[in-house]
Write a protein that holds these residues in place. Structure first.
Motif, PDB file in Angstrom:
ATOM      1  N   SER A 223      53.492  58.284  -4.076  1.00 10.87           N
ATOM      2  CA  SER A 223      52.328  58.014  -3.096  1.00 10.87           C
ATOM      3  C   SER A 223      52.371  59.333  -2.160  1.00 10.87           C
ATOM      4  CB  SER A 223      52.319  56.862  -1.959  1.00 10.87           C
ATOM      5  OG  SER A 223      52.099  55.834  -2.893  1.00 10.87           O
ATOM      6  N   TYR A 224      53.492  59.842  -1.663  1.00  6.21           N
ATOM      7  CA  TYR A 224      53.786  60.796  -0.826  1.00  6.21           C
ATOM      8  C   TYR A 224      53.410  62.102  -1.599  1.00  6.21           C
ATOM      9  CZ  TYR A 224      56.088  64.124   1.902  1.00  6.21           C
ATOM     10  OH  TYR A 224      56.436  65.317   2.982  1.00  6.21           O
ATOM     11  N   THR A 225      54.100  62.159  -2.818  1.00  5.10           N
ATOM     12  CA  THR A 225      53.932  63.335  -3.783  1.00  5.10           C
ATOM     13  C   THR A 225      52.432  63.698  -3.982  1.00  5.10           C
ATOM     14  OG1 THR A 225      56.043  62.973  -4.479  1.00  5.10           O
ATOM     15  CG2 THR A 225      54.594  64.638  -5.953  1.00  5.10           C
ATOM     16  N   LEU A 226      51.817  62.809  -4.502  1.00  5.52           N
ATOM     17  CA  LEU A 226      50.444  62.927  -4.732  1.00  5.52           C
ATOM     18  C   LEU A 226      49.664  63.361  -3.519  1.00  5.52           C
ATOM     19  CD1 LEU A 226      49.411  59.751  -6.766  1.00  5.52           C
ATOM     20  CD2 LEU A 226      49.710  62.149  -7.627  1.00  5.52           C
ATOM     21  N   ALA A 227      49.832  62.798  -2.285  1.00  4.36           N
ATOM     22  CA  ALA A 227      49.233  63.328  -0.898  1.00  4.36           C
ATOM     23  C   ALA A 227      49.612  64.759  -0.898  1.00  4.36           C
ATOM     24  CB  ALA A 227      49.655  62.431   0.070  1.00  4.36           C
ATOM     25  N   GLU A 228      50.649  64.972  -1.024  1.00  2.31           N
ATOM     26  CA  GLU A 228      51.168  66.659  -0.896  1.00  2.31           C
ATOM     27  C   GLU A 228      50.405  67.427  -1.730  1.00  2.31           C
ATOM     28  OE1 GLU A 228      52.696  67.371   2.184  1.00  2.31           O
ATOM     29  OE2 GLU A 228      52.106  65.319   2.521  1.00  2.31           O
ATOM     30  N   GLU A 229      50.504  66.852  -2.955  1.00  3.55           N
ATOM     31  CA  GLU A 229      49.966  67.901  -4.207  1.00  3.55           C
ATOM     32  C   GLU A 229      48.220  68.065  -3.718  1.00  3.55           C
ATOM     33  OE1 GLU A 229      50.584  66.618  -7.910  1.00  3.55           O
ATOM     34  OE2 GLU A 229      52.864  66.784  -7.667  1.00  3.55           O
ATOM     35  N   PHE A 230      47.711  66.951  -3.464  1.00  2.69           N
ATOM     36  CA  PHE A 230      46.278  66.932  -3.061  1.00  2.69           C
ATOM     37  C   PHE A 230      46.009  67.833  -1.788  1.00  2.69           C
ATOM     38  CE2 PHE A 230      42.825  65.516  -0.171  1.00  2.69           C
ATOM     39  CZ  PHE A 230      41.889  65.561  -1.071  1.00  2.69           C
ATOM     40  N   LYS A 231      46.942  67.787  -0.787  1.00  2.00           N
ATOM     41  CA  LYS A 231      46.720  68.759   0.202  1.00  2.00           C
ATOM     42  C   LYS A 231      46.911  70.255  -0.137  1.00  2.00           C
ATOM     43  CE  LYS A 231      48.594  65.400   3.585  1.00  2.00           C
ATOM     44  NZ  LYS A 231      49.902  65.449   4.411  1.00  2.00           N
ATOM     45  N   VAL A 232      47.591  70.670  -1.090  1.00  4.84           N
ATOM     46  CA  VAL A 232      47.962  71.883  -1.703  1.00  4.84           C
ATOM     47  C   VAL A 232      46.581  72.417  -2.391  1.00  4.84           C
ATOM     48  CG1 VAL A 232      49.225  73.298  -3.144  1.00  4.84           C
ATOM     49  CG2 VAL A 232      50.403  71.866  -1.631  1.00  4.84           C
ATOM     50  N   ILE A 233      46.326  71.353  -3.288  1.00  8.22           N
ATOM     51  CA  ILE A 233      45.093  71.642  -4.049  1.00  8.22           C
ATOM     52  C   ILE A 233      43.808  71.905  -3.150  1.00  8.22           C
ATOM     53  CG2 ILE A 233      43.584  71.133  -5.930  1.00  8.22           C
ATOM     54  CD1 ILE A 233      45.946  69.707  -7.138  1.00  8.22           C
ATOM     55  N   TYR A 234      43.559  71.130  -2.248  1.00  8.76           N
ATOM     56  CA  TYR A 234      42.522  71.194  -1.316  1.00  8.76           C
ATOM     57  C   TYR A 234      42.470  72.484  -0.588  1.00  8.76           C
ATOM     58  CZ  TYR A 234      39.366  70.046   2.599  1.00  8.76           C
ATOM     59  OH  TYR A 234      38.311  70.263   3.225  1.00  8.76           O
TER      60      TYR A 234
END
Length: 117
Positions: free
Chosen positions: A102-113
């Motif tokens: 969950s944490y990793t997906l959120a952080e990856e989303f923020k980077v892509i965003y």
């Protein structure tokens, strides 16, 4: 949490993340919706719901590690995350895996965003 992001960029970022992380989203979806399997298909934006859950876990981690101040409902949020993810799991390792995911997906989303314009 997702509402604080621009809708167009949010959709592009989520779409790009889903290309490589579809299986992880499905794993979290099964864990989050354990009590509503029969009505899971009625939820329109399951990926958005899962992403919002991940962003909430990521934000809560800041509280857990002391980077952010405690909110009045921090304790209930933490218990809710744990209850949702731990249901049906046999070990803490399984629970930790889902929290990390969950944490990793959120952080990856923020980077892509941040990279989309």
């Amino acid at each position: 949490m997702l509402k604080q992001y621009d809708e167009g960029r949010r959709s592009r970022a989520l779409g790009m993340l889903l290309v490589d992380r579809k299986n992880e989203f499905e794993l979290l979806e099964d864990s989050i919706f354990w009590s509503v399997h029969e009505s899971k298909d009625r939820i329109r934006d399951k990926e958005g719901f899962v992403m919002n859950f991940c962003l909430e876990v990521s934000a809560a981690f800041g509280t857990w590690n002391g980077d952010a101040a405690l909110e009045p409902n921090s304790d209930m949020k933490a218990l809710t995350f744990l209850r949702q993810l731990a249901h049906g799991k046999k070990t803490m390792t399984e629970l930790c895996h889902l929290l990390n995911l969950s944490y990793t997906l959120a952080e990856e989303f923020k980077v892509i965003y941040r990279r989309t314009e």
